[in-house]
Design an enzyme around this catalytic site. Structure first.
Site, PDB file in Angstrom:
ATOM      1  N   GLY A 157      39.702  34.962  28.616  1.00 30.43           N
ATOM      2  CA  GLY A 157      39.699  35.767  29.845  1.00 30.43           C
ATOM      3  C   GLY A 157      39.546  34.883  31.062  1.00 30.43           C
ATOM      4  O   GLY A 157      39.720  33.676  30.982  1.00 30.43           O
ATOM      5  N   ASN A 158      39.222  35.475  32.188  1.00 31.87           N
ATOM      6  CA  ASN A 158      38.952  34.679  33.397  1.00 31.87           C
ATOM      7  C   ASN A 158      37.918  35.391  34.263  1.00 31.87           C
ATOM      8  O   ASN A 158      37.485  36.494  33.931  1.00 31.87           O
ATOM      9  CB  ASN A 158      40.248  34.386  34.160  1.00 31.87           C
ATOM     10  CG  ASN A 158      40.933  35.658  34.621  1.00 31.87           C
ATOM     11  OD1 ASN A 158      40.396  36.408  35.428  1.00 31.87           O
ATOM     12  ND2 ASN A 158      42.128  35.912  34.080  1.00 31.87           N
TER      13      ASN A 158
END
Ligand code: CTP
Length: 412
Positions: free
Chosen positions: A219-220
């Site tokens: 993810g980020n």
């Protein structure tokens, strides 16, 4: 949700018996989420007290050019101050004159500036509404009709009087519209003036999560805030918003926003393409993962080996695919760059067939993931560059929507 939320309303009260109803009117405005300041003509104070109105509006009430006259007494004398009618008028998003007596209407129509209310009216740049209140013959008199005509020419909006029993004992047209009707009238009128009313806008927001196994993902740090702020700003301007968002803690409360939650880049891609053909504008604010694991393990991966490699493959570029299938949509993308910002952003405009790009540079302090502020540069498809100041994300969202409004304005 009322269009009056957060609106600054300057209520001018003139001296008719209907002035007593303005206590309810102020309450309804406040209940709808508006901020209210009140100016009274001296005559109106015979019908309702400034104390009632200042208590309900939670603001001082003005009726003369000097506050010493509004608040007689020693303390007021020490703090003598000019009540700035220009300041009051420019503060307002909307001015409402209710009740508007025949006398006040005549002064408005002719610029007879002998009280604070008329001085503020003449200084107002915002939409002005007035709710006449007078006896039935006065209401139909050619002089009153001529004043209505003048005020219409000035761009003011009449909230027509209603029929019923009048203070004179006669029955007919001339009663000030009921406070509920005044509020509903203004809400409907303001809504019809919203610059993006009837427009459909697709917005992507937040990160995407790309599964590695049933419990892990890539993810980020995107919070989703920028996309959610754009959605709120668009909805406040009357647009119907489809907000396709990756996992986020942000909440959308506006009834014109429909949230479509997704997790992965593929789900975001599918959702966007489901709605894209039907929208007027698409704004890609999501931080979509560029790569995803080639194979997703069906069971939790055990930590057996010392080294562990995940093979990644590209995700689909959602924005580029929207650019490819673009018909009349106004397409806006974001670019997050750390070097050669302008040149890279220009390349993205061409590569993804965009109308406008919003460039974020991580070199700017206060901009980027997890921050409440952002500093952006707009570059349009003709490569016109406009660098903006560091602003709250809400203000950046408003700037983006102003570009959308300008686009529709140029098209019309
Ligand atoms: N975007 C998208 N789908 C992707 C990747 C990006 O829709 N798979 C969109 C983003 O929402 C943003 C724009 O493309 O509006 C640019 O994203 P950015 O990360 O700056 O650039 P990339 O196209 O991913 O290119 P690079 O990472 O090489 O700079």
């Amino acid at each position: 949700m009322s269009v009056l939320i957060g609106k600054k309303i300057l209520l001018g009260i003139s001296g008719g018996i209907a002035a007593y109803k303005t206590a309810s009117l102020v309450r309804l405005f406040i209940k709808a989420g508006a901020h209210v300041q009140v100016i009274m003509t001296p005559a109106s104070k015979d019908f309702i007290t400034p104390l009632t109105l200042s208590t309900l509006s939670k603001n001082p009430v003005y009726s003369s050019f000097y506050n010493q006259d509004d608040n007689p007494g020693e303390l007021a004398k020490q703090n003598e101050r000019w009540n700035n009618h220009v300041e009051l008028a420019l503060w307002a998003d909307v001015m409402v004159i209710a009740p508007a007596t025949a006398n006040t209407l005549s002064k408005m129509a002719n610029g007879t500036c002998d009280n604070l209310l008329i001085a503020a009216y003449l200084s107002a740049k915002c939409p002005v509404y007035y709710a006449p209140a007078m006896d039935l013959d006065m209401y139909k008199h050619p002089s009153t009709i001529a004043n209505f005509f003048s005020l219409t020419q000035f761009g003011d909006t009449i909230i027509p009087a209603e029929s019923g029993e009048l203070a004179s004992g006669l029955s007919g047209e001339g009663r000030m519209a009921e406070p509920e009707h005044i509020v509903a009238f203004i809400e409907a009128d303001l809504e019809s003036r919203l610059p993006l009313k009837g427009r459909k806008i697709l917005i992507t927001a937040g990160p995407t999560y790309e599964a590695i196994d049933p419990v892990r993902f890539i993810g980020n740090h995107s919070s989703g805030k920028m996309g959610f702020d754009i959605a709120s700003s668009a909805a406040n301007l009357g647009a119907s918003v489809l907000l396709v968002t990756g996992p986020t803690h942000c909440k959308a409360t506006h009834p014109l926003i429909r949230v479509i939650p997704v997790v992965s880049a593929q789900e975001m891609y599918d959702a966007c393409h489901l709605y894209y053909a039907d929208v007027d504008v698409a704004i890609a604010a999501a931080a979509v993962a560029d790569y995803k694991p080639k194979n997703v393990a069906s069971q939790k991966i055990k930590k057996n080996a010392d080294d562990f490699t995940i093979e990644l493959e590209k995700t689909k570029d959602i924005l580029a695919s929207l650019g490819q299938s673009k018909k009349n949509q106004f397409l806006i993308g974001f670019a997050l760059e750390t070097e050669n910002e302008i040149e890279n952003a220009k390349l993205k405009i061409q590569k993804k067939n965009l109308d406008l790009i919003v460039l974020n540079s991580l070199q700017d302090k206060g901009a980027g993931f997890g921050k409440a502020t952002n500093k952006v540069t707009f570059i349009d498809k003709f490569f016109t560059i406009e660098a903006m100041e560091l602003k709250s994300k809400e203000a950046v969202a408003d700037d983006i929507l102003n570009k959308v409004i300008a686009h529709f304005y140029e098209m019309s």
